[in-house]
Motif scaffolding. Structure first.
Motif, PDB file in Angstrom:
ATOM      1  N   TYR A 109       3.204  43.371   6.917  1.00  0.00           N
ATOM      2  CA  TYR A 109       2.565  43.303   5.606  1.00  0.00           C
ATOM      3  C   TYR A 109       2.488  44.681   4.949  1.00  0.00           C
ATOM      4  CZ  TYR A 109       1.244  38.632   7.115  1.00  0.00           C
ATOM      5  OH  TYR A 109       1.283  37.334   7.543  1.00  0.00           O
ATOM      6  N   LEU A 110       2.213  45.700   5.741  1.00  0.00           N
ATOM      7  CA  LEU A 110       2.110  47.055   5.180  1.00  0.00           C
ATOM      8  C   LEU A 110       3.450  47.536   4.645  1.00  0.00           C
ATOM      9  CD1 LEU A 110      -0.251  48.643   7.815  1.00  0.00           C
ATOM     10  CD2 LEU A 110      -0.737  48.409   5.389  1.00  0.00           C
ATOM     11  N   LEU A 111       4.512  47.302   5.411  1.00  0.00           N
ATOM     12  CA  LEU A 111       5.841  47.707   4.951  1.00  0.00           C
ATOM     13  C   LEU A 111       6.218  46.962   3.666  1.00  0.00           C
ATOM     14  CD1 LEU A 111       7.709  47.880   8.365  1.00  0.00           C
ATOM     15  CD2 LEU A 111       7.194  49.813   6.873  1.00  0.00           C
ATOM     16  N   ALA A 112       5.875  45.673   3.609  1.00  0.00           N
ATOM     17  CA  ALA A 112       6.160  44.900   2.395  1.00  0.00           C
ATOM     18  C   ALA A 112       5.375  45.434   1.202  1.00  0.00           C
ATOM     19  CB  ALA A 112       5.841  43.430   2.625  1.00  0.00           C
ATOM     20  N   LEU A 113       4.115  45.825   1.425  1.00  0.00           N
ATOM     21  CA  LEU A 113       3.299  46.361   0.330  1.00  0.00           C
ATOM     22  C   LEU A 113       3.846  47.695  -0.180  1.00  0.00           C
ATOM     23  CD1 LEU A 113      -0.360  45.553   1.488  1.00  0.00           C
ATOM     24  CD2 LEU A 113       0.864  44.575  -0.468  1.00  0.00           C
ATOM     25  N   PHE A 114       4.241  48.574   0.737  1.00  0.00           N
ATOM     26  CA  PHE A 114       4.763  49.864   0.295  1.00  0.00           C
ATOM     27  C   PHE A 114       6.135  49.712  -0.370  1.00  0.00           C
ATOM     28  CE2 PHE A 114       1.565  51.687   3.232  1.00  0.00           C
ATOM     29  CZ  PHE A 114       0.990  52.585   2.344  1.00  0.00           C
ATOM     30  N   ALA A 115       6.947  48.767   0.106  1.00  0.00           N
ATOM     31  CA  ALA A 115       8.210  48.491  -0.578  1.00  0.00           C
ATOM     32  C   ALA A 115       7.944  47.975  -1.991  1.00  0.00           C
ATOM     33  CB  ALA A 115       9.027  47.471   0.213  1.00  0.00           C
ATOM     34  N   THR A 116       6.928  47.113  -2.123  1.00  0.00           N
ATOM     35  CA  THR A 116       6.561  46.600  -3.447  1.00  0.00           C
ATOM     36  C   THR A 116       6.063  47.722  -4.343  1.00  0.00           C
ATOM     37  OG1 THR A 116       5.941  44.502  -2.407  1.00  0.00           O
ATOM     38  CG2 THR A 116       5.178  44.869  -4.650  1.00  0.00           C
ATOM     39  N   LEU A 117       5.304  48.648  -3.782  1.00  0.00           N
ATOM     40  CA  LEU A 117       4.845  49.801  -4.564  1.00  0.00           C
ATOM     41  C   LEU A 117       6.029  50.600  -5.084  1.00  0.00           C
ATOM     42  CD1 LEU A 117       2.518  51.581  -5.585  1.00  0.00           C
ATOM     43  CD2 LEU A 117       2.541  52.740  -3.363  1.00  0.00           C
ATOM     44  N   GLY A 118       7.060  50.768  -4.258  1.00  0.00           N
ATOM     45  CA  GLY A 118       8.263  51.451  -4.714  1.00  0.00           C
ATOM     46  C   GLY A 118       8.924  50.721  -5.868  1.00  0.00           C
ATOM     47  N   MET A 119       8.939  49.393  -5.807  1.00  0.00           N
ATOM     48  CA  MET A 119       9.523  48.605  -6.895  1.00  0.00           C
ATOM     49  C   MET A 119       8.724  48.768  -8.185  1.00  0.00           C
ATOM     50  SD  MET A 119      10.771  45.090  -5.050  1.00  0.00           S
ATOM     51  CE  MET A 119       9.940  44.954  -3.468  1.00  0.00           C
ATOM     52  N   LEU A 120       7.410  48.840  -8.063  1.00  0.00           N
ATOM     53  CA  LEU A 120       6.567  49.042  -9.248  1.00  0.00           C
ATOM     54  C   LEU A 120       6.838  50.412  -9.878  1.00  0.00           C
ATOM     55  CD1 LEU A 120       5.167  46.451  -8.299  1.00  0.00           C
ATOM     56  CD2 LEU A 120       2.977  47.570  -8.691  1.00  0.00           C
ATOM     57  N   VAL A 121       7.013  51.419  -9.039  1.00  0.00           N
ATOM     58  CA  VAL A 121       7.312  52.763  -9.561  1.00  0.00           C
ATOM     59  C   VAL A 121       8.646  52.752 -10.299  1.00  0.00           C
ATOM     60  CG1 VAL A 121       7.822  55.145  -8.905  1.00  0.00           C
ATOM     61  CG2 VAL A 121       5.931  53.934  -7.803  1.00  0.00           C
ATOM     62  N   ILE A 122       9.633  52.047  -9.764  1.00  0.00           N
ATOM     63  CA  ILE A 122      10.930  51.941 -10.446  1.00  0.00           C
ATOM     64  C   ILE A 122      10.759  51.263 -11.796  1.00  0.00           C
ATOM     65  CG2 ILE A 122      13.198  50.829 -10.365  1.00  0.00           C
ATOM     66  CD1 ILE A 122      13.147  51.197  -7.322  1.00  0.00           C
ATOM     67  N   ALA A 123       9.979  50.191 -11.839  1.00  0.00           N
ATOM     68  CA  ALA A 123       9.807  49.429 -13.084  1.00  0.00           C
ATOM     69  C   ALA A 123       9.200  50.271 -14.192  1.00  0.00           C
ATOM     70  CB  ALA A 123       8.938  48.205 -12.830  1.00  0.00           C
ATOM     71  N   SER A 124       8.407  51.297 -13.837  1.00  0.00           N
ATOM     72  CA  SER A 124       7.789  52.155 -14.852  1.00  0.00           C
ATOM     73  C   SER A 124       8.306  53.584 -14.800  1.00  0.00           C
ATOM     74  CB  SER A 124       6.262  52.158 -14.683  1.00  0.00           C
ATOM     75  OG  SER A 124       5.692  51.007 -15.259  1.00  0.00           O
ATOM     76  N   GLY A 125       9.417  53.804 -14.136  1.00  0.00           N
ATOM     77  CA  GLY A 125       9.957  55.158 -14.043  1.00  0.00           C
ATOM     78  C   GLY A 125      10.383  55.699 -15.399  1.00  0.00           C
ATOM     79  N   GLY A 126       9.842  56.847 -15.773  1.00  0.00           N
ATOM     80  CA  GLY A 126      10.201  57.452 -17.057  1.00  0.00           C
ATOM     81  C   GLY A 126      11.049  58.696 -16.907  1.00  0.00           C
ATOM     82  N   SER A 127      11.423  59.016 -15.662  1.00  0.00           N
ATOM     83  CA  SER A 127      12.227  60.211 -15.423  1.00  0.00           C
ATOM     84  C   SER A 127      13.148  59.968 -14.239  1.00  0.00           C
ATOM     85  CB  SER A 127      11.330  61.419 -15.142  1.00  0.00           C
ATOM     86  OG  SER A 127      10.715  61.287 -13.867  1.00  0.00           O
ATOM     87  N   LEU A 128      14.148  60.808 -14.102  1.00  0.00           N
ATOM     88  CA  LEU A 128      15.080  60.708 -12.986  1.00  0.00           C
ATOM     89  C   LEU A 128      14.348  60.869 -11.658  1.00  0.00           C
ATOM     90  CD1 LEU A 128      17.969  62.935 -14.430  1.00  0.00           C
ATOM     91  CD2 LEU A 128      17.672  60.462 -14.653  1.00  0.00           C
ATOM     92  N   LEU A 129      13.389  61.770 -11.618  1.00  0.00           N
ATOM     93  CA  LEU A 129      12.646  62.037 -10.394  1.00  0.00           C
ATOM     94  C   LEU A 129      11.807  60.838  -9.976  1.00  0.00           C
ATOM     95  CD1 LEU A 129      11.739  64.032  -8.196  1.00  0.00           C
ATOM     96  CD2 LEU A 129       9.969  64.849  -9.775  1.00  0.00           C
TER      97      LEU A 129
END
Length: 485
Positions: A109-129
């Motif tokens: 569950y923890l790995l799935a949550l952190f993977a989901t957090l990464g997806m959320l960051v991608i969805a709102s990414g405003g820079s290359l970094l």
């Protein structure tokens, strides 16, 4: 230089999910028993509340914060809602399967949550970094999830392949990002878009765009960067395959939209030929190789490659209608894939894996309701009218025709007809073959190994494919509104 305080309220979904993941970690350490009931409940609550927060705080909003590294808009809200809801669905299917095999651990569950957090960051990414950090936060937990069954040699092999090829794709993407940064002299996508729109755009941007497309195509599972897909889908535990085949596909489209539309959209004329090549390769390889597969998970893997071709066709048009169609296709494919792999988890039990197509022989005689769900899912993936899969293909092909890409539209139609064969082959086994008659069928008949609520969830998942096919307007309108149409 004045320091501007970030608007933390704009990033509330990510902050909330990070806090929830830390809470789940602590609770799991002290929760009694091996069924992980508290961990599962908190994880689902975290995902559902994050989806609600994303829509409530970001739908209809246009804002940036954290120095331009974070973007809050309607597209991000829709992508985050889709990602979190698909993850919640995947985890719901997973629990009985993992529990029967002694694989149900809090780390899942923890790995799935952190993977989901990464997806959320991608969805709102405003820079290359920000986009690269989100991609790595998504990728690293996925590598660990694929290898979670330490007693499986096939799983270990799949994890190694995924890790090596994923690292290579990540390096290529990073190389492209560095080129774009060199050409635009900025990490922010808004500045990159300005540089790309200049009369004489730096040549570095074109080279960087090419390398970045490789990274995006790898995450989407598009040919010729698809080598990991069949092995990882077949070698992973089925719940992990279910997760990889749903939410990360939405994240891959989010990465494309941020990098190659928001950032390098003015250079679409140079990008289009490469997208067309990827589309042709994905449709050809995915559909033709899927025909000869006897393993259902492997067949669905090649099917995913073919579906990636349709998504890329929508993105290749370069029009708002094409991008909305690709977004709609990705979300609906996630629902169909969740149902397909969810059916495998439900019909599997300890010691019996419902992986071979031959295992489904006579399914209609033993479990007519599940055979009905299989029917709905297969005809939807094939694009038969009346299902949501038909509307997804129709919108993409319509956008291609409107963008003066008639040959590509015709090619996609032909590939869809060819692809219908291997979906109908599965239905032929379920409705016309006798149980255990075909070569390769398991000696033990398929028996639902999941609880009644999970089986009911599968029936709802199958019904959703039909309901969304009859009433697709709301979801289509949401995808269009997310892009400002």
């Amino acid at each position: 230089m004045d320091f501007e305080m970030p608007q933390f309220a704009l990033a509330l979904p990510e902050i909330w999910l990070l806090g929830a993941a830390c809470t789940v970690l602590v609770v799991d350490l002290f929760a009694p028993g091996q069924r992980r009931g508290a961990t599962f409940a908190l994880t689902q609550l975290a995902l559902l509340s994050t989806a609600a927060l994303a829509v409530a705080t970001q739908w209809g909003v246009e804002g940036t914060t954290f120095g331009g590294h974070y973007v809050a808009d309607a597209m991000g809200a829709l992508l985050k809602a889709a990602v979190t809801l698909l993850t919640a669905l995947a985890l719901a299917y997973s629990r009985p399967y993992l529990e029967q095999r002694g694989l149900l651990k809090g780390e899942y569950y923890l790995l799935a949550l952190f993977a989901t957090l990464g997806m959320l960051v991608i969805a709102s990414g405003g820079s290359l970094l920000a986009l690269y950090l989100g991609l790595e936060l998504l990728s690293l937990p996925l590598y660990a999830l694929v290898a979670m069954d330490r007693d499986s040699r096939r799983g270990a092999e799949a994890a190694m392949k995924y890790f090596i090829l994923g690292s290579l794709a990540s390096g290529i993407l990073l190389y492209g990002l560095s080129m774009v940064y060199g050409g635009a002299a900025s990490l922010e996508l808004a500045a990159v878009a300005e540089a790309a729109a200049a009369e004489e755009a730096p040549l570095l941007l074109l080279f960087g765009m090419t390398f970045m497309l490789v990274g995006v195509a790898f995450k989407l599972g598009a040919a010729p960067f698809h080598a990991w897909v069949p092995d990882v889908y077949q070698g992973s535990p089925t719940p992990v395959t279910l997760f990889i085949s749903t939410a990360p596909k939405v994240a891959a489209v989010a990465l494309f939209m941020r990098l190659l539309v928001d950032g390098l959209g003015p250079m679409h004329a140079s990008l289009q030929p490469m997208l067309v090549l990827l589309t042709v390769a994905s449709l050809l390889i995915g559909n033709l190789v899927a025909i000869v597969q006897t393993n259902l998970k492997r067949m669905l893997a090649y099917s995913a490659i073919a579906h990636a071709g349709f998504i890329l066709l929508g993105l290749a048009t370069g029009t708002d209608a094409g991008q909305a169609a690709a977004l709609f296709y990705t979300v609906t494919y996630g629902i169909m894939a969740a149902g397909g792999f969810g059916l495998i988890t439900v019909l599997s039990r300890a010691g019996v894996e419902a992986e071979e197509i031959a295992d489904y022989g006579g399914l209609n005689e033993r479990h007519p309701l599940f055979a009905g769900v299989l029917l709905l899912l297969m005809i939807s993936m094939a694009g038969i009218p009346g299902t949501v899969g038909f509307y997804a293909k129709y919108l993409v092909i319509k956008a291609a025709v409107e963008a003066q890409m008639l040959p590509m539209a015709l090619f996609a139609v032909v590939m869809a007809v060819i692809g219908a064969f291997y979906y109908l082959r599965v239905l032929k086994a379920a409705y016309f073959d006798r149980p255990g008659e075909a070569a390769g069928a398991s000696a033990a008949p398929l028996t639902p190994g999941a609880s009644a609520p999970i089986r009911a969830l599968l029936l709802v998942n199958g019904a959703a494919v039909l309901v969304l096919g009859i009433f697709p307007e709301r979801l289509i309108s949401a995808c269009q509104a997310a892009l400002g149409l």
